[in-house]
Every structure is written in structure tokens, then in C-alpha cells.
Design a protein around this motif. Structure first.
Motif, PDB file in Angstrom:
ATOM      1  N   ASP A   1       0.811  -0.986  -0.331  1.00  0.00           N
ATOM      2  CA  ASP A   1      -0.221   0.007  -0.156  1.00  0.00           C
ATOM      3  C   ASP A   1       0.722   1.482  -0.022  1.00  0.00           C
ATOM      4  O   ASP A   1       1.702   1.181   0.221  1.00  0.00           O
ATOM      5  N   THR A   2       0.317   2.563  -0.657  1.00  0.00           N
ATOM      6  CA  THR A   2       1.049   3.594  -0.381  1.00  0.00           C
ATOM      7  C   THR A   2      -0.371   4.181   0.296  1.00  0.00           C
ATOM      8  O   THR A   2      -1.285   4.260  -0.015  1.00  0.00           O
TER       9      THR A   2
ATOM     10  N   THR B   1       4.202   2.363   1.804  1.00  0.00           N
ATOM     11  CA  THR B   1       4.842   3.798   1.746  1.00  0.00           C
ATOM     12  C   THR B   1       3.926   5.345   2.570  1.00  0.00           C
ATOM     13  O   THR B   1       2.611   4.738   2.406  1.00  0.00           O
TER      14      THR B   1
ATOM     15  N   ILE C   1       3.191   9.134   2.755  1.00  0.00           N
ATOM     16  CA  ILE C   1       2.920  10.145   2.491  1.00  0.00           C
ATOM     17  C   ILE C   1       2.807  10.992   3.667  1.00  0.00           C
ATOM     18  O   ILE C   1       1.730  11.049   4.051  1.00  0.00           O
TER      19      ILE C   1
ATOM     20  N   ASN D   1       7.751   2.853   4.316  1.00  0.00           N
ATOM     21  CA  ASN D   1       9.054   3.337   3.597  1.00  0.00           C
ATOM     22  C   ASN D   1       8.095   5.078   4.096  1.00  0.00           C
ATOM     23  O   ASN D   1       7.504   5.013   3.734  1.00  0.00           O
TER      24      ASN D   1
ATOM     25  N   VAL E   1       1.172  12.974  -6.415  1.00  0.00           N
ATOM     26  CA  VAL E   1       0.892  11.705  -5.969  1.00  0.00           C
ATOM     27  C   VAL E   1       0.162  11.415  -5.386  1.00  0.00           C
ATOM     28  O   VAL E   1      -1.429  12.040  -5.942  1.00  0.00           O
TER      29      VAL E   1
ATOM     30  N   ALA F   1      -2.353   8.228  -4.198  1.00  0.00           N
ATOM     31  CA  ALA F   1      -2.142   6.537  -2.963  1.00  0.00           C
ATOM     32  C   ALA F   1      -3.153   6.300  -2.789  1.00  0.00           C
ATOM     33  O   ALA F   1      -4.439   7.058  -3.302  1.00  0.00           O
TER      34      ALA F   1
ATOM     35  N   SER G   1      -6.580   9.915  -3.720  1.00  0.00           N
ATOM     36  CA  SER G   1      -6.513   8.481  -2.502  1.00  0.00           C
ATOM     37  C   SER G   1      -7.509   7.709  -3.013  1.00  0.00           C
ATOM     38  O   SER G   1      -7.626   6.503  -2.784  1.00  0.00           O
TER      39      SER G   1
END
Length: 263
Positions: free
Chosen positions: A98-99, A121, A123, A139, A166, A168, A202
Motif C-alpha cells: 500500500d501507499t 509507503t 506520505i 517507507n 502523487v 495513494a 487517494s
């Protein structure tokens, strides 16, 4: 040697005084106030706990619980416990690969400690993330931007431009309030656009983390209408009427209970 011992004793005396005046305080704050490393603070805290002069709590220190606590202190303890449970529950929605977006919320940031999925990840615009506990499978990427010192938040045009590029799969957001009528609200006008971008980028897989004192509450600035929220993770003390109103709009409600996890 005697001079060094006197210095250590004086530092620990000041540490105890700081904790006494703050009831509960984080390790990084103690390190700044006493101008020593966090490793030194951890050693001092362990020594003082062994001497039964204070207790180490997750990320900081506090005085031992006593029967003399006033109702406000007891409520703060309860709220903190629910927030930990909310964070732990929310972490179970994170899957391998997953981000995630995580906003400036302290409760949302707590979630990182409980993520067990691999290759995740995160953010975030929360500056305290660099000091947060998280597993090797996480991360961490910071949005960058203007740092709002009073809240350790990154915001402004730089953060916004970075987030615009970005995407996600999921967003985990805290708030100042959430209600069926107004939606997701915050007290910080400068964070509205950040929250909006995290929601928009998202894929509408949005999880809001909010303890009982924020349910049904409407704060100063609207981050998103309630139709943008897919899930709400809250606790058993959330007002039933406010919960029913949110459910009626299609929000999936997840309520934690004190006995859900062993702490």
C-alpha cells in the motif's frame, strides 16, 4: 567524577520537575529542554523509573497514577487510551504494498507504530513522523513545505505542489471534528488544501480517525463533505445520534472498545 555525578543528579532533578509540571511529556521535548541527546534522556528516564519516581510511557514520561488525579486528568488518560486503540485498529486496514497518505493528525501518526504489512509507503506532512516508531516494512516520505513550528506541520505551496503529483491508494486522516451536516473540519485553515489533496488523490479510500470528543463536532474550516469519507474509526463513547447521522450518509463506522486489544 564527583562533579560529573552532581551534574547528572541535577539534570535528573530538572527532568523530574519538568515532568511534574507537564503531567506527561515526550522524550524529544525533554531532550530540547535539557539540551542533551534523546539517548541520554532515555537512560535518565529508565533510572528514574527504576527508582519509582516516574513511569515511562510510549514516547515519553509521566508521574505514576494516583487516586488524587482530578476528573480532567482521568478523562485525558481515557482519551489517550482510545486514541491508541483507534490507531491500532486503523493499521489493520493497511495491506502489503500500500501507499498511504497520513495528514498532520497525531492520532493518525500513531498508526505507523502498528503497521505490520510489508513494503508500505507512507506520505505525510507531519514533521514528527521522523521521530515516530514504525517497522522496517514502512517507507516514509515527507511532503516538504513550510514548517509550522507550533504544530510541526508542513504546509504551504511547496507541500501542495508535491502532493499534486502523487497518488495513494488510501488516506488516513485525523480532524478537529466530523459531522453528517458539515463533514470533515479542521481548526487550521492552512491545512485544508493539504487534506483536500490527500482525499482527492487517494481514490476515495479515505479513513478518518477521530475519538469521541470529535464526533458530531463542527470546527472552523471544512476539509471535505461527508460523502468523501468512506470509513470512520472511532470509539465506543462516540455520541450515538451523531454516529447514526454519519451512517445514514453511507460512512462505514468502526468503533473500538477498551477490551479490543491487550496493551
Amino acid at each position: 567524577m564527583k562533579r560529573e555525578r552532581a551534574y547528572i543528579d541535577e539534570r535528573r532533578r530538572k527532568l523530574l520537575e519538568i515532568v511534574r509540571n507537564n503531567q506527561q511529556i515526550r522524550i524529544e521535548e525533554l531532550a530540547v529542554k535539557l539540551q542533551v541527546s534523546m539517548l541520554t534522556i532515555r537512560r535518565d528516564l529508565q533510572y528514574l523509573q527504576d527508582q519509582k519516581q516516574l513511569v515511562c510511557v510510549r514516547g515519553g514520561a509521566a508521574f505514576p497514577e494516583s487516586e488524587s488525579r482530578n476528573p480532567e486528568e482521568a478523562e485525558d488518560d481515557e482519551r489517550n487510551r482510545y486514541q491508541r486503540l483507534i490507531a491500532r485498529y486503523a493499521a489493520e486496514f493497511v495491506e502489503e504494498g500500500d501507499t498511504l497518505f497520513v495528514n498532520s493528525s497525531a492520532n493518525a501518526l500513531q498508526m505507523l507504530e502498528y503497521i505490520r504489512a510489508a513494503n508500505v509507503t507512507v506520505i505525510t506532512n507531519n514533521g514528527l513522523a521522523v521521530q515516530a516508531k514504525y517497522s522496517r516494512g514502512v517507507n516514509l516520505i515527507l511532503t516538504g513545505g513550510e514548517v509550522r513550528h507550533n504544530r510541526n506541520v508542513m504546509a504551504g505551496d511547496f507541500a501542495v505542489r508535491n502532493l499534486q503529483t502523487v497518488y495513494a491508494g488510501k488516506a488516513f486522516l485525523g480532524c478537529s471534528g466530523i459531522s453528517a451536516h458539515t463533514g470533515l473540519t479542521t481548526e487550521a485553515a492552512g491545512e485544508v488544501e493539504i487534506n483536500q489533496l490527500m482525499i482527492r488523490n487517494s481514490g476515495c479510500e479515505v479513513y478518518v480517525l477521530a475519538d469521541y470528543r470529535k464526533i458530531g463536532r463542527e470546527s472552523g474550516f471544512i476539509s471535505a463533505p461527508v460523502r468523501s469519507i468512506r470509513h470512520l474509526v472511532t470509539d465506543e463513547k462516540a455520541p450515538a445520534e451523531a454516529i447514526a447521522g454519519l451512517q445514514a450518509t453511507g460512512v462505514q463506522i468502526h468503533q473500538v472498545h477498551k477490551g479490543d486489544f491487550k496493551e
